[in-house]
Design a protein around this motif. Structure first.
Motif, PDB file in Angstrom:
ATOM      1  N   PHE A 212       0.826  -1.210   0.000  1.00  0.00           N
ATOM      2  CA  PHE A 212       0.000   0.000   0.000  1.00  0.00           C
ATOM      3  C   PHE A 212       0.862   1.262   0.000  1.00  0.00           C
ATOM      4  CE2 PHE A 212      -4.108  -1.735   2.247  1.00  0.00           C
ATOM      5  CZ  PHE A 212      -4.330  -2.560   1.166  1.00  0.00           C
ATOM      6  N   VAL A 213       1.895   1.252   0.848  1.00  0.00           N
ATOM      7  CA  VAL A 213       2.709   2.450   1.040  1.00  0.00           C
ATOM      8  C   VAL A 213       3.675   2.672  -0.116  1.00  0.00           C
ATOM      9  CG1 VAL A 213       4.450   3.544   2.519  1.00  0.00           C
ATOM     10  CG2 VAL A 213       2.504   2.350   3.553  1.00  0.00           C
ATOM     11  N   ASP A 215       3.943   1.009  -3.229  1.00  0.00           N
ATOM     12  CA  ASP A 215       3.454   0.916  -4.600  1.00  0.00           C
ATOM     13  C   ASP A 215       2.252   1.818  -4.872  1.00  0.00           C
ATOM     14  OD1 ASP A 215       5.245  -1.220  -4.277  1.00  0.00           O
ATOM     15  OD2 ASP A 215       4.244  -2.413  -5.806  1.00  0.00           O
ATOM     16  N   LEU A 216       1.378   1.984  -3.878  1.00  0.00           N
ATOM     17  CA  LEU A 216       0.138   2.726  -4.083  1.00  0.00           C
ATOM     18  C   LEU A 216       0.135   4.078  -3.383  1.00  0.00           C
ATOM     19  CD1 LEU A 216      -2.443  -0.206  -3.791  1.00  0.00           C
ATOM     20  CD2 LEU A 216      -1.327   0.687  -5.836  1.00  0.00           C
ATOM     21  N   GLU A 217       1.253   4.427  -2.762  1.00  0.00           N
ATOM     22  CA  GLU A 217       1.443   5.744  -2.128  1.00  0.00           C
ATOM     23  C   GLU A 217       0.342   6.067  -1.124  1.00  0.00           C
ATOM     24  OE1 GLU A 217       1.807   8.423  -5.428  1.00  0.00           O
ATOM     25  OE2 GLU A 217       3.875   7.825  -5.828  1.00  0.00           O
ATOM     26  N   CYS A 218       0.041   5.097  -0.281  1.00  0.00           N
ATOM     27  CA  CYS A 218      -0.937   5.281   0.790  1.00  0.00           C
ATOM     28  C   CYS A 218      -0.491   6.408   1.715  1.00  0.00           C
ATOM     29  CB  CYS A 218      -1.068   3.975   1.579  1.00  0.00           C
ATOM     30  SG  CYS A 218      -2.029   4.079   3.092  1.00  0.00           S
ATOM     31  N   THR A 219      -1.400   7.328   2.043  1.00  0.00           N
ATOM     32  CA  THR A 219      -1.071   8.377   3.003  1.00  0.00           C
ATOM     33  C   THR A 219      -1.221   7.821   4.418  1.00  0.00           C
ATOM     34  OG1 THR A 219      -3.356   9.204   2.993  1.00  0.00           O
ATOM     35  CG2 THR A 219      -1.798  10.227   1.470  1.00  0.00           C
ATOM     36  N   LEU A 220      -0.365   8.295   5.330  1.00  0.00           N
ATOM     37  CA  LEU A 220      -0.269   7.721   6.670  1.00  0.00           C
ATOM     38  C   LEU A 220      -0.582   8.755   7.741  1.00  0.00           C
ATOM     39  CD1 LEU A 220       3.093   5.829   6.099  1.00  0.00           C
ATOM     40  CD2 LEU A 220       0.824   4.773   6.245  1.00  0.00           C
TER      41      LEU A 220
END
Length: 275
Positions: A212-213, A215-220
């Motif tokens: 998620f973080v 490859d898909l640039e999930c915001t945290l």
């Protein structure tokens, strides 16, 4: 735009977890007494969350955890759960059923580091990530189809899932410590097409969230540290994400926002009893 909530829970403790013995896929160990208490506590914590879909690993520790969670839920008594082998723990091959220290010794002998080391007969991290990617793409397609059906069915156009009096779509909304939100927290209250519960395993979840973080640039959440991000979830640790789906022709583009990661607020009562 289609969207869904995704709540991911690691299974409860087993005897092998406590003794630091690798289970992987070949050792199908049930929950310990503590594991059942953890699962029950997670169920109470999530009791006011209305799930539309439930997916779980087909290994017994995940099945038992999911059953306890749904047993406590106010809105999911008749929901149909689905087992998926893509949600199984990482396969550790010859190291399964052996102490974690043995895996570390194998890695050292091979001149490698855990967890990137792959024992004979085990899965590489890349192979685990492919499983996670395939399952997530399946979820996205599922929700997009639900969204498309609701758009074309006049009778269900106004039936999107949204927080209202009586139930929640965000498991951390009423947490005593307050929700851990990022700059996109306002999106939590947007109408969603589905709210999905997934019950899986520690190494699998860590790899999946890494996908998620990276490859898909999930915001945290802004308060999340690097060590927290790289840690394996505690037993029955709860993570929650909001996913928005943009239709780019033949490609569904997900935009992911992490609301809380590997939270264990619900375990305070369990730990107090153990003490």
């Amino acid at each position: 735009m289609a969207g869904f909530g995704l709540t991911v829970v690691r299974h409860g403790e087993t005897r092998y977890n406590k003794e630091k013995i690798l289970q992987g896929q070949g050792v199908d160990e049930p929950l310990s007494n503590t594991g059942f208490k953890q699962a029950e506590a997670a169920g109470v914590f999530l009791s006011n969350v209305k799930f539309t879909h439930v997916f779980e690993s087909d290994l017994i520790r995940a099945k038992q955890t999911a059953a306890k969670i749904l047993e406590k839920n106010k809105y999911c008594k008749d929901i149909i759960t689905k087992y998926d082998a893509k949600l199984r723990e990482r396969k550790y091959g010859v190291a399964e059923g052996r102490p974690l220290s043995d895996l570390r010794a194998m890695a050292k002998a091979a001149g490698e580091q855990c967890p990137s080391f792959t024992p004979s007969g085990g899965e590489t991290l890349a192979e685990v990530r492919v499983r996670g990617k395939d399952f997530f793409e399946f979820l996205c397609q599922l929700v997009f189809e639900v969204h498309r059906k609701e758009k074309t069915d006049v009778s269900t156009v106004a039936n999107g899932l949204e927080a209202s009096e009586g139930y929640s779509v965000n498991p951390f909304a009423n947490c005593c410590n307050g929700p851990v939100l990022n700059s996109d927290s306002k999106r939590v209250n947007e109408v969603l097409d589905a709210n999905i519960l997934v019950v899986s395993h520690g190494a699998y979840m860590k790899n999946w969230i890494g996908y998620f973080v990276s490859d898909l640039e999930c915001t945290l959440p802004s308060s999340l540290t690097k060590s927290q991000l790289s840690s394996v979830s505690p037993n029955t640790g709860i993570s929650h994400f909001i996913i928005k789906l943009e239709n780019g022709g033949d490609i569904i583009k997900p935009r992911i926002s992490c609301i809380g990661l590997n939270r264990d607020d619900h375990l305070a009562s369990v730990n107090d009893k153990k003490a």
